[in-house]
Motif scaffolding. Sequence first.
Motif: not given
Ligand code: ZN
Length: 380
Positions: A189-191, A193-195, A260-262, A274-276, A278-280
Amino acid sequence: MKFSYVNPTKIQFGQGQIASLSALIPADQTVLVVYGGGSIKKNGVYDQVVTALADHNWIEFSGVGANPTIEVLDKAVAVAKEQSVDFILGVGGGSVIDGVKYIAAAATYEGEGWDIPQGKHKVQTALPLGAVLTLPATGSESNAGSVVSKAATQEKLAFMAPAVQPKFAIMDPDVMKTLPQRQLVNGLVDAWVHTCEQYLTFDAGALVQDGYAEALLKALKTLGDNFANQDDAWRANLMWSANQALNGLIGAGVAQDWATHMIGHELTALYGVDHARSLAIVQPSLLRNQLDVKKAKLEKMGKNVFGLAESDDLAERTIAAIEAFYHSLDVATQLTEHDGDKAKAVDTVVAQLEAHGMKVLGENQAITLTKSREILEQAV
Ligand code: ZN
Ligand code: NZQ
């Protein structure tokens, strides 16, 4: 399009590559090996590192936890200074590698370490560092970014500095075999959202960056859909996708979002999500809030990544497809699913964004605190 691009991190990819460590760090250097809570002791990674460093003079520092805190990292900074360490090796996931970047920078700075992520100290020098990656997710192993937290004030801040770019990254997909499914999902999920942060902006006709971003999103979607069928190829593909998603290439010369990250970082700092994850929680709501300016790219993603047919509501259907993808991985898209207190969360996160100078975010600097509040009201 105008950009300057270099990625100086040497990648050693594949099974058995940890052995190459011995030749990657000059033999006369004193090495500080930094790792986390002990997973590397259980899966043989620690033993492989010890074997590879047999001819080196090295010491170790352990206990760097997820979302690393300067309270812990400053102890490693003291060790690095006292022992005149020449090189720092991070063995772990994004948290350990980010932590090592902070240690490397703080070891050559006499002021308060927290000045670094606060931007009060512009990092120009750092001890050289390398990474043995054990969790594919952040891309930290070959980028210049680091995210560290201060437990005392529940703050989580990022800094970027070429001086902390790892000299090398060892990526052996076999190390992923002991990862809990939850961490594998997080990495995927992190990868993803980075994309998205570098792709879902406005369409500037960057064929190479957009095409490569779509290839990464399609790869990650395929890996998610085949989550139950993990084999050597699955692991290697996830490790490489996550690396390529945040090594600077797809973001070169194009607009980038990162809102989204901030906002997600604030949720992690305050609620320990968890970081990922939080993005979802933030991303679908943010995409709906910014639908007008992101419409063209959402439609392109709908067609090229999800294979959706044209329609007037294609952008909205793409957001729904992103949400469905998260749900298929058992990833929540609302904070309340993490037992978060809704009313309190919105006010607290908005106040923290303001305190951290995040008053305008996104590729158009159009996500004001009012917009962040609207996004959070839908997301929690
Ligand atoms: Zn990230
Ligand atoms: O500490 P140990 O015992 O090693 O356990 C870790 C940790 O508990 C475990 N783990 C790692 N590799 C393992 C393993 N367990 C079994 N087998 C293995 N092979 O996994 C847990 C989570 O590790 P962590 O490093 O926290 O995860 P991740 O790689 O997702 O990193 C997240 C951190 O990176 C930051 C995040 O904010 C967060 O603090 N980010 C860094 C970025 C960057 N530098 O470019 C960008 C990202 O957007 C992100 O913000």
